[in-house]
Design an enzyme around this catalytic site. Sequence first.
Site, short mmCIF file in Angstrom:
data_model
loop_
_atom_site.label_atom_id
_atom_site.label_comp_id
_atom_site.label_asym_id
_atom_site.label_seq_id
_atom_site.Cartn_x
_atom_site.Cartn_y
_atom_site.Cartn_z
N ASP A 104 0.84 -1.20 0.00
CA ASP A 104 0.00 0.00 0.00
C ASP A 104 0.87 1.25 0.00
O ASP A 104 2.03 1.21 0.43
CB ASP A 104 -0.88 0.03 1.25
N1 URA Z 1 -1.54 -5.93 3.73
C1 URA Z 1 -1.96 -4.65 3.79
O1 URA Z 1 -3.00 -4.36 4.37
N2 URA Z 1 -1.23 -3.72 3.17
C2 URA Z 1 -0.06 -3.98 2.55
O2 URA Z 1 0.59 -3.06 2.03
C3 URA Z 1 0.37 -5.31 2.51
C4 URA Z 1 -0.39 -6.28 3.09
#
Ligand code: URA
Length: 238
Positions: A104
């Site tokens: 993310d």
């Molecule tokens: N899970 C999440 O919620 N975000 C990420 O970036 C990776 C795994």
Amino acid sequence: MAMRLDKLLAHYGIGTRKEVKTYIRKGYVQVNGQIIKKDDFKVDYEKDQILFDGQPINYKPYVYLMLNKPSGYVSATKDNVHPTVVDLIKGYHQYDLFPVGRLDLDTEGLLLLTNDGDFAHKLLAPSRHHSKLYYAKVDGIMNQEDVLEFEKGMMIDHYQCQSSHLTILNTNENTCKVLIEIFEGKFHQVKKMVEKVGKKVTYLKRIQMRNLKLDENLKLGEYRELSEEELNDLMNDL
Ligand code: URA
């Protein structure tokens, strides 16, 4: 592996294909001690010694980088709003690198970049259930009930997650720090799993994929090539 000399030098980053052809014709390039003036000359980059202007060319077709991704960068090659993880990488433009999967925008930590599509595909294939380990700071106190919920495998957005591992590192008054190991890579999976048990991730960092650990010497935004050992280990039974 046999390859045209001009293609190899252009891919290595010496110049455009047109510029490289000119350099070759002008005698800048030697192969195994001989000046070569034919741009379609075939070389074997694993065996032949290639020099450009006297400097050795250690060509490789594929590159594998480990990046310590900072928050604020999109895991993509292009984005209209935010800078991308590819923008952080200097000196590899000729390789057309792309991120292997995504973290993310606000997640930090281990992200691989490569130009090896087959490798990326195998590492990401959902059916292979490769382990990914995250360190998270959480608003709320996670407990043994949550550990069991994670272990059982939760339902998220109509998707039945595999069993996952929650390890509680420490707890304060209203917050805690945990490790979460998952075996899939669904969108926002870690955040959603934590939300499902009534808590909230406030910081997330990936620290390991399969056996590959994030190099602690890499500061946020820094990267390095994988060592031969790391790569072999990662590729092993992919
Ligand atoms: N899970 C999440 O919620 N975000 C990420 O970036 C990776 C795994």
